[in-house]
Structure formats: structure tokens, C-alpha cells
Design a protein around this motif. Structure first.
Motif, PDB file in Angstrom:
ATOM      1  N   HIS A 239       6.303   1.944  -5.011  1.00  0.00           N
ATOM      2  CA  HIS A 239       5.550   2.619  -6.480  1.00  0.00           C
ATOM      3  C   HIS A 239       4.655   2.174  -5.584  1.00  0.00           C
ATOM      4  N   SER A 240       3.995   2.928  -4.769  1.00  0.00           N
ATOM      5  CA  SER A 240       2.698   3.012  -3.860  1.00  0.00           C
ATOM      6  C   SER A 240       2.394   4.404  -4.230  1.00  0.00           C
ATOM      7  N   ILE A 241       3.365   4.888  -4.020  1.00  0.00           N
ATOM      8  CA  ILE A 241       2.860   6.511  -3.822  1.00  0.00           C
ATOM      9  C   ILE A 241       1.876   6.473  -3.835  1.00  0.00           C
ATOM     10  N   ASN A 242       0.976   6.570  -4.845  1.00  0.00           N
ATOM     11  CA  ASN A 242      -0.471   7.239  -5.701  1.00  0.00           C
ATOM     12  C   ASN A 242      -1.925   6.713  -4.134  1.00  0.00           C
TER      13      ASN A 242
ATOM     14  N   VAL B  41      -1.911  -0.594   6.067  1.00  0.00           N
ATOM     15  CA  VAL B  41      -2.963   0.148   5.705  1.00  0.00           C
ATOM     16  C   VAL B  41      -2.860   0.341   4.164  1.00  0.00           C
ATOM     17  N   ARG B  42      -3.605   0.795   4.225  1.00  0.00           N
ATOM     18  CA  ARG B  42      -4.030   2.128   2.814  1.00  0.00           C
ATOM     19  C   ARG B  42      -4.150   3.406   3.666  1.00  0.00           C
ATOM     20  N   ILE B  43      -3.924   4.173   3.079  1.00  0.00           N
ATOM     21  CA  ILE B  43      -4.186   5.832   3.851  1.00  0.00           C
ATOM     22  C   ILE B  43      -5.169   5.902   3.387  1.00  0.00           C
ATOM     23  N   GLU B  44      -6.109   6.112   2.703  1.00  0.00           N
ATOM     24  CA  GLU B  44      -7.582   6.364   2.081  1.00  0.00           C
ATOM     25  C   GLU B  44      -8.732   5.320   2.541  1.00  0.00           C
TER      26      GLU B  44
END
Length: 376
Positions: free
Chosen positions: A158-161, A177-180
Motif C-alpha cells: 500500500h505504498s505505491i503512490n 529507502v523512498r524512491i523520491e
């Protein structure tokens, strides 16, 4: 369930040349375009003399009539170079392809439809897509000057956004990590003393690892120590721990996990009680590189192996039948039926396998520099 035997007729594996060894193949299952006959997938290479590549493919099905097998047409839509061997790959939302590399990096590529014919490679076809790198982050290393392979990654449910990605590698670390975001969200430095081969993130508070010592380890990502450890040695006659190479969780029961090991075995685990495996079968005689559950017939487990075959293990009560002239004979496992599918002339490893449920297309890639595919 008697009619399931006809559903699982494998009518033979066909081939499509790729021009290089394939380490990963993945369908774009982020879009459900049921009225479209076009299907997108990507392949990543390894062990290429000059440079590794990512290819974006389209496969179009053309039906000739009721009861006739559709004709499949493959074309390359885009191509880009990839630093290091492609060790894992997944499509996520907003036309982004995530990859991991043997050089320890996590990469993100934006898929851009240019609607031009400027991008061209006569060896693989003409394209109107570009694969533009938008992220390249070196996350795994032994020292400041020696990289460690990033072997696998998983995305938090549920973290696709705003994807939160957990990566694992040869250095035994978990990096989240977060992509952004350029900052590492969390690092578990000593997650394992050996190389971590695969990772799943089935629940927000549960990460599952498989390592080269034959262990499954379950972590709460908020903690630095595993909550549970289990060994894949229950079916070894002398209790030797068998290295685990790959993991997959059940489509509807996230507590059920499948693994593939170095001895050609596949194992079903229940993460609620990891004292011993639930089921085991031996579809291969060499290393299992990937496993996945069929999304609809969820007791059917597919695998691919270094022995050059695809395995299909039926852990349910029914027995699917296969009618391909190139398949091996069925062999019995422990309360399961196993079929091996492959070309007798191919003894090279099949490294990766995936399935597109809408088109019913099973596709694999390996060291013979071809896509192997069939409709099931």
C-alpha cells in the motif's frame, strides 16, 4: 475441478531471440487494459561482454477463431543500457520500472512514449518509447571502494503512490529507502552474516529474508533483530542446510510463502508457525532461481531452474495435465504431482519466469539468449 486438466495443457514452448543472456523478465501488471491485445513486459540482461541492457517489449495476440491458438507477435519498444547485471526488476505505477544491479545500486527508469521513430536499433527493432533513468542510488557495498551486489528488493504494501523499498544484498544489510528521497529511511546493518538472496514484504510489519545458509528470517522493519529464524534442511537426508535463492508469497494468503533452493527443491512455509515447512517437492535437479504462484489456481507453483526447465508443482488435490511434446515425464513428489517443461536440446539455465493472467502468457528467459513462452 475435473475441467482443470484442459486448462493446464501446455502446447509447447516457443522461442524469441533476445540477443543476450536474460537474467530477469517481468510483465507490466500495473495496468488492467482488458480490451487491449497488447501486453508490455521488460527483460534485463547479465554477463554481457560490452554492456548490459534493459529491453521494453510488446506482445500482441491475434486470434484466428474459436478454439484456435492465438498468434503472438513480439516487438521491442525501447532499449537502454544498464550498469551491472540486472538482479531484480518490477514495474510500479506512473510508468516506472525499478531495477537492482550487481554493482549494489537501485535504479528507476521512466517509460516515456515519444511517438517518434528516432529511437532505432536494427538488431531488435524500431521503437517509440524511451527508458529514461530518473534514479541511481548505490545502497550496498562491503567497503567504500568495493561494491556488494543488490540481490533483491521488495515494496512495502500500500505504498505505491510513495514507494518505500527494502533492498538486500551480498553485504548482509537491509536498506529501506523512498524512491523520491535521497536519504536512507532505515538501515539494518547486521541483518545477516551471509549473503541475503531474496526478500518479501507481505505485511507492513513483516519482512521475510532468505539467505545463502538456508535460513528464512522474519523481521519487523522497526527492529534490528529477526523475530523468527527457520532452516530449509528438513528434507535433507543428513540435515544439511540448503541455500535458498528465491521467495514468493501466496496471492491471497500472505502468511504462505514459497521458496526455491540450491538442490532443485521448492518448499511451502506458513510464517505463523515456522517450526518446519508445510510441503516440499523436488521439481528440478539443480538450483531453483525463481518461483511464483498461479494467480487463479493458487495451489499451482511454477519454478525455473539452472537445469534448463520450468517446473509446475500441483499442491492441491487435483492433477493438471500437460501435453507438450518437449516436456519431461511427470514424477511424483510428497502428496503432489510435478511436471517439468522444457526443450530437451536446452541444457542452459532458465533464470527468470513470469505470468500475465489476462493474456494467459507464461514467459521465461535464460542463458540460451531466447525468450521461452507458451499460453496456459
Amino acid at each position: 475441478m475435473d475441467n482443470l486438466s484442459s486448462i493446464y495443457d501446455l502446447l509447447g514452448l516457443s522461442t524469441k531471440s533476445t540477443g543476450g543472456k536474460i537474467s530477469k523478465v517481468r510483465f507490466d501488471n500495473t495496468k488492467q487494459e482488458f480490451e487491449s491485445n497488447e501486453v508490455l513486459f521488460a527483460t534485463g540482461s547479465w554477463d554481457t561482454p560490452k554492456e548490459n541492457t534493459l529491453l521494453l517489449w510488446n506482445v500482441e495476440q491475434v486470434s484466428f477463431g474459436l478454439g484456435e491458438q492465438p498468434s503472438l507477435t513480439f516487438s521491442v519498444l525501447g532499449k537502454t543500457t544498464h550498469e551491472g547485471d540486472v538482479t531484480d526488476m518490477r514495474f510500479i505505477g506512473d510508468n516506472i520500472l525499478l531495477t537492482s544491479s550487481s554493482n549494489g545500486s537501485l535504479n528507476a527508469f521512466q517509460i516515456i512514449n515519444t511517438n517518434t521513430s528516432d529511437f532505432m536499433d536494427q538488431s531488435v527493432g524500431t521503437s517509440n518509447y524511451q527508458l529514461q533513468m530518473i534514479m541511481n542510488r548505490r545502497l550496498h557495498s562491503f567497503t567504500d571502494t568495493k561494491n556488494a551486489s543488490l540481490n533483491s528488493f521488495a515494496i512495502k504494501p500500500h505504498s505505491i503512490n510513495d514507494p518505500l523499498v527494502a533492498t538486500v544484498g551480498e553485504d548482509g544489510r537491509i536498506v529501506i529507502v523512498r524512491i523520491e528521497d535521497s536519504v536512507k529511511d532505515h538501515v539494518i546493518e547486521d541483518a545477516d552474516a551471509s549473503s541475503i538472496k531474496a526478500i518479501l514484504w507481505p505485511r507492513s510489519n513483516e519482512i521475510i529474508l532468505a539467505n545463502g545458509c538456508g535460513q528464512l528470517r522474519i523481521f519487523d522493519p522497526r527492529e534490528n533483530k529477526p523475530t523468527t529464524i527457520c532452516h530449509d534442511c528438513c528434507y535433507s537426508p543428513i540435515n544439511i542446510r540448503v541455500p535458498i535463492n528465491c521467495l514468493a508469497f501466496h496471492p491471497s494468503k500472505v502468511h504462505k510463502v514459497a521458496s526455491g533452493n540450491n538442490k532443485g527443491g521448492v518448499t511451502i512455509w506458513d510464517t505463523r508457525k515456522l517450526t518446519e515447512p508445510e510441503k516440499h517437492a523436488q521439481p528440478h535437479n539443480s538450483r531453483v532461481w525463481e518461483v511464483f504462484y498461479h494467480p487463479y489456481y493458487q495451489e499451482l507453483l511454477f519454478s525455473c531452474s539452472e537445469d534448463g526447465t520450468i517446473g509446475a508443482v500441483n499442491f492441491a488435490d487435483f492433477t493438471p495435465t500437460f501435453s507438450t511434446q518437449d516436456s519431461m515425464n511427470a514424477v511424483k513428489g510428497q502428496n503432489v504431482t510435478i511436471r517439468k517443461i522444457g526443450f530437451k536440446s536446452n541444457e542452459l539455465p532458465i533464470n527468470s519466469i513470469d505470468y500475465h493472467p489476462h493474456s494467459k502468457l507464461l514467459i521465461s528467459g535464460g542463458d540460451n539468449e531466447n525468450l521461452l513462452y507458451t499460453l496456459i
